[in-house]
Design a protein around this motif. Structure first.
Motif, PDB file in Angstrom:
ATOM      1  N   TYR A 185     -46.746 102.947  28.647  1.00 43.12           N
ATOM      2  CA  TYR A 185     -46.312 102.933  30.041  1.00 43.12           C
ATOM      3  C   TYR A 185     -44.815 102.643  30.155  1.00 43.12           C
ATOM      4  CZ  TYR A 185     -51.097 103.024  31.765  1.00 43.12           C
ATOM      5  OH  TYR A 185     -52.375 103.398  32.073  1.00 43.12           O
ATOM      6  N   ASN A 186     -44.090 102.815  29.086  1.00 42.12           N
ATOM      7  CA  ASN A 186     -42.671 102.481  29.056  1.00 42.12           C
ATOM      8  C   ASN A 186     -41.843 103.621  29.652  1.00 42.12           C
ATOM      9  OD1 ASN A 186     -40.285 101.109  28.421  1.00 42.12           O
ATOM     10  ND2 ASN A 186     -40.157 102.063  26.409  1.00 42.12           N
ATOM     11  N   TYR A 187     -42.071 103.909  30.948  1.00 38.99           N
ATOM     12  CA  TYR A 187     -41.397 105.030  31.579  1.00 38.99           C
ATOM     13  C   TYR A 187     -39.891 104.812  31.689  1.00 38.99           C
ATOM     14  CZ  TYR A 187     -46.182 105.915  33.120  1.00 38.99           C
ATOM     15  OH  TYR A 187     -47.534 106.121  33.162  1.00 38.99           O
TER      16      TYR A 187
END
Length: 335
Positions: A185-187
């Motif tokens: 989820y490291n956008y």
């Protein structure tokens, strides 16, 4: 999740005519959408059509000067048939292997109920674990991979091998370097320990701390929160916006505070479980439209406004809205 509460004056034409939307390059009918109820999509600007002349209206901070055309390719029939055939073959062989395990011909690696516990409620449902036993174990090496670095754009994996068809693993002590990360989820890059995001986060932490430990209504409101909301409102082209922290409770607990019994919720069919739960807890009437289909939403919205509640009663206004539109793709709910 972002909730834009009011409609900007920029969204209204100068001569008082209703603004319409150009969706996927298709010009809508003259009656268009109802002015105070529509689904917002960030990539699609708004247009007005006075006297059959197209006039651009500032939207999303003026970043987009033409409609955003997006199409989704349908699954080819051959691919769909081969996929179902593959699952069918794996299922048949799965039942064959379960038969061999039952007769002690093949070694069973899974947890099983003891014979003396057969009169109790089973802890393991045999049929529910069929997929895990016979399908998932074949591809298990692709999942749950242990990492030994930050989950950035690239990361390091611990190498492992299996000698019993992925039932158990052994670590070799080697490290696989610079593997592309497609499961994080490291956008925005905050998981990195170096770089612009890490330096900015460290600087802000020194000034504001790691958290406010309170709700914004009490003593948890910061100038950064208000700055963020003003920036969001400017980007969306609306008068104001509300920003919430990301989480399951954000949707499931705030939706009941916005609408209640007698209101209507129009929900995308592929919305997250948190949105579905929040809609159900609100006790509102729920109508589902097709995923990313503005025509399906428009039809439901028109019918809802024309017919209202059963008995032709208008929808009840609770808090801010009578009709709430829930979408997840762009994480925006706008009325």
């Amino acid at each position: 999740m972002l909730l834009s509460m009011t409609e900007s004056s920029e969204n209204k034409s100068a001569n008082g005519e209703v603004c319409h939307r150009a969706i996927n390059g298709i010009k809508p009918r003259k009656n268009g959408l109802v002015k105070n109820s529509y689904l917002h999509q960030q990539e699609q600007p708004k247009y007005c059509y006075p006297e059959e002349k197209v006039r651009h209206i500032a939207c999303n901070g003026g970043l987009y000067n033409r409609p955003f055309n997006e199409s989704f390719e349908e699954t080819p029939m051959l691919v769909a048939v081969l996929t179902y055939m593959g699952y069918g073959i794996l299922t048949i062989f799965g039942y064959l292997r379960d038969f061999l395990r039952e007769w002690k011909i093949e070694k069973c690696h899974i947890a099983r109920e003891r014979e003396e516990q057969k009169d109790f409620v089973p802890l393991y449902q045999d049929f529910e674990n069929f997929y895990t036993r016979n399908l998932y174990m074949r591809i298990r090496d692709s999942w749950n991979r242990p990492i030994c670095s930050v989950p950035g754009a690239k990361m390091d994996l611990v190498e492992r091998v299996s000698h019993d068809y992925n039932w158990t693993f052994e670590y070799t002590g080697k490290v696989l370097k610079d593997v592309i990360n497609l499961g994080s989820y490291n956008y925005l890059g905050f998981a990195e320990n170096t770089g612009v995001c890490a330096e900015a986060a460290a600087e802000v932490t020194k000034k504001y701390g790691v958290g406010v430990s309170s709700t914004r209504q009490e003593i948890g409101n910061l100038d950064k929160h208000e700055e963020l909301e003003k920036l969001i409102a400017k980007f969306l082209g609306v008068e104001s916006a509300m920003a919430f922290g990301m989480g399951f409770a954000t949707n499931s607990m705030n939706i009941p505070a916005l609408v209640g019994k007698g209101c209507l919720i129009l929900s995308d069919e592929l919305n997250h479980a948190s949105l579905v739960l929040g809609a159900r807890l609100s006790r509102s009437t729920i109508r589902v439209f097709k995923h990313n289909n503005i025509q399906s939403l428009e039809k439901l919205l028109r019918d809802a406004i024309v017919h209202g509640q059963p008995g032709l009663r208008p929808w009840k206004k609770t808090s801010w809205w009578k009709i709430l539109i829930l979408v997840e793709e762009s994480s925006v709910v706008q009325l």
